[in-house]
Design a protein around this motif. Sequence first.
Motif, short mmCIF file in Angstrom:
data_model
loop_
_atom_site.label_atom_id
_atom_site.label_comp_id
_atom_site.label_asym_id
_atom_site.label_seq_id
_atom_site.Cartn_x
_atom_site.Cartn_y
_atom_site.Cartn_z
N TYR A 47 18.87 -24.91 -91.07
CA TYR A 47 18.41 -24.50 -89.75
C TYR A 47 18.17 -25.73 -88.89
CZ TYR A 47 17.13 -19.58 -90.74
OH TYR A 47 17.12 -18.24 -91.03
N ARG A 83 26.48 -22.18 -100.04
CA ARG A 83 25.76 -22.15 -98.77
C ARG A 83 25.09 -20.79 -98.58
NH1 ARG A 83 30.17 -25.15 -94.84
NH2 ARG A 83 30.00 -27.16 -95.84
N SER A 84 23.93 -20.83 -97.99
CA SER A 84 23.18 -19.60 -97.76
C SER A 84 23.39 -19.14 -96.33
CB SER A 84 21.69 -19.83 -97.99
OG SER A 84 21.46 -20.16 -99.32
N TYR A 85 23.99 -18.00 -96.16
CA TYR A 85 24.20 -17.48 -94.82
C TYR A 85 23.11 -16.52 -94.42
CZ TYR A 85 28.83 -19.45 -95.11
OH TYR A 85 29.89 -20.31 -95.23
N ASN A 86 22.40 -16.01 -95.42
CA ASN A 86 21.46 -14.98 -95.10
C ASN A 86 20.16 -15.52 -94.54
OD1 ASN A 86 22.90 -12.70 -95.55
ND2 ASN A 86 21.62 -11.94 -97.20
N GLU A 87 19.40 -14.59 -94.02
CA GLU A 87 18.12 -14.88 -93.40
C GLU A 87 17.20 -15.57 -94.40
OE1 GLU A 87 16.58 -11.33 -91.92
OE2 GLU A 87 14.60 -12.12 -91.44
N GLN A 88 16.49 -16.55 -93.93
CA GLN A 88 15.49 -17.22 -94.75
C GLN A 88 14.13 -16.60 -94.48
OE1 GLN A 88 15.66 -21.51 -94.43
NE2 GLN A 88 17.90 -21.51 -94.42
N LEU A 135 20.63 -29.24 -104.26
CA LEU A 135 21.93 -29.53 -103.68
C LEU A 135 21.86 -30.45 -102.48
CD1 LEU A 135 23.80 -26.11 -103.96
CD2 LEU A 135 23.64 -27.99 -105.59
N TYR A 147 16.91 -28.57 -100.26
CA TYR A 147 17.45 -27.25 -100.55
C TYR A 147 17.82 -27.16 -102.03
CZ TYR A 147 21.45 -23.98 -100.93
OH TYR A 147 22.33 -23.02 -101.32
N PHE A 153 14.14 -23.49 -99.83
CA PHE A 153 14.14 -24.58 -98.85
C PHE A 153 12.72 -25.08 -98.64
CE2 PHE A 153 18.40 -23.46 -97.31
CZ PHE A 153 18.49 -22.13 -97.69
N MET A 205 17.44 -11.92 -86.56
CA MET A 205 18.53 -12.84 -86.83
C MET A 205 19.77 -12.20 -86.21
SD MET A 205 19.46 -14.72 -90.33
CE MET A 205 20.39 -16.23 -90.31
N PHE A 229 14.04 -29.86 -91.79
CA PHE A 229 14.56 -29.67 -93.14
C PHE A 229 14.21 -30.85 -94.03
CE2 PHE A 229 17.53 -28.28 -96.33
CZ PHE A 229 18.11 -29.44 -96.83
N PHE A 260 10.10 -17.06 -94.82
CA PHE A 260 9.19 -18.18 -94.88
C PHE A 260 7.86 -17.80 -95.53
CE2 PHE A 260 11.23 -21.53 -92.44
CZ PHE A 260 12.24 -20.83 -91.80
N GLY A 261 7.28 -18.78 -96.21
CA GLY A 261 5.93 -18.63 -96.72
C GLY A 261 4.90 -19.00 -95.67
#
Lengths: 110, 118
Positions: free
Chosen positions: A98, B102-107, B55, B48, B33, A48, B45, B109-110
């Motif tokens: 995203y 709001r989420s700024y950080n890295e997501q 939201l 969320y 998400f 990232m 998307f 994933f599963g």
Amino acid sequence: KNEVEQSPQNLTAQEGEFITINCSYSVGISALHWLQQHPGGGIVSLFMLSSGKKKHGRLIATINIQEKHSSLHITASHPRDSAVYICAVLPTSGTYKYIFGTGTRLKVLA
Amino acid sequence: GAGVSQSPRYKVAKRGQDVALRCDPISGHVSLFWYQQALGQGPEFLTYFQNEAQLDKSGLPSDRFFAERPEGSVSTLKIQRTQQEDSAVYLCASSSFVSEGRSYNEQFFGPGTRLTVL
């Protein structure tokens, strides 16, 4: 036109080759994410970044915010690198959403 | 566990059947998400959550799709009266950092649930 475009869509390389995958986007972003997806579907985070360059092992990611472009490089490619590589951006508006590229399908032959 | 987990990994449903897909986020992650990924496409998307609050559900394609996260941890995506066009991989992701909603950080994933509707 998609907001995030990747090229090439498909790529076949011989083991050991240097590989470049490109991502161009048309929106203002707070960050860009490179992801790797194997045939089973699961997604692994690679990088990232919001500026400059990052390196991890044989992988290098660069981004040019002014040109709205990022590249993912794989040095000394290996068959286990075969996967779909996805570029995803976090736009400055609605930052948690995203926007994904459609992916680059890489196949590395032994 | 250490990462995001999803179950089942594969689901085959007959058209018209209801399905429920589960996501266990990384412990402590406030943001969750859901994404839908059609064959050969990038993920898109769906919805969320921040803790238990949904939201944003602007990506849910129809009122047959419903998601919940009642205790702010595990989430379930439910699809009622499945149609063939619902066939896709459903991805869940979680993220730790929230600022002003709001989420700024890295997501993270599963592994996804591959749904096939016959």
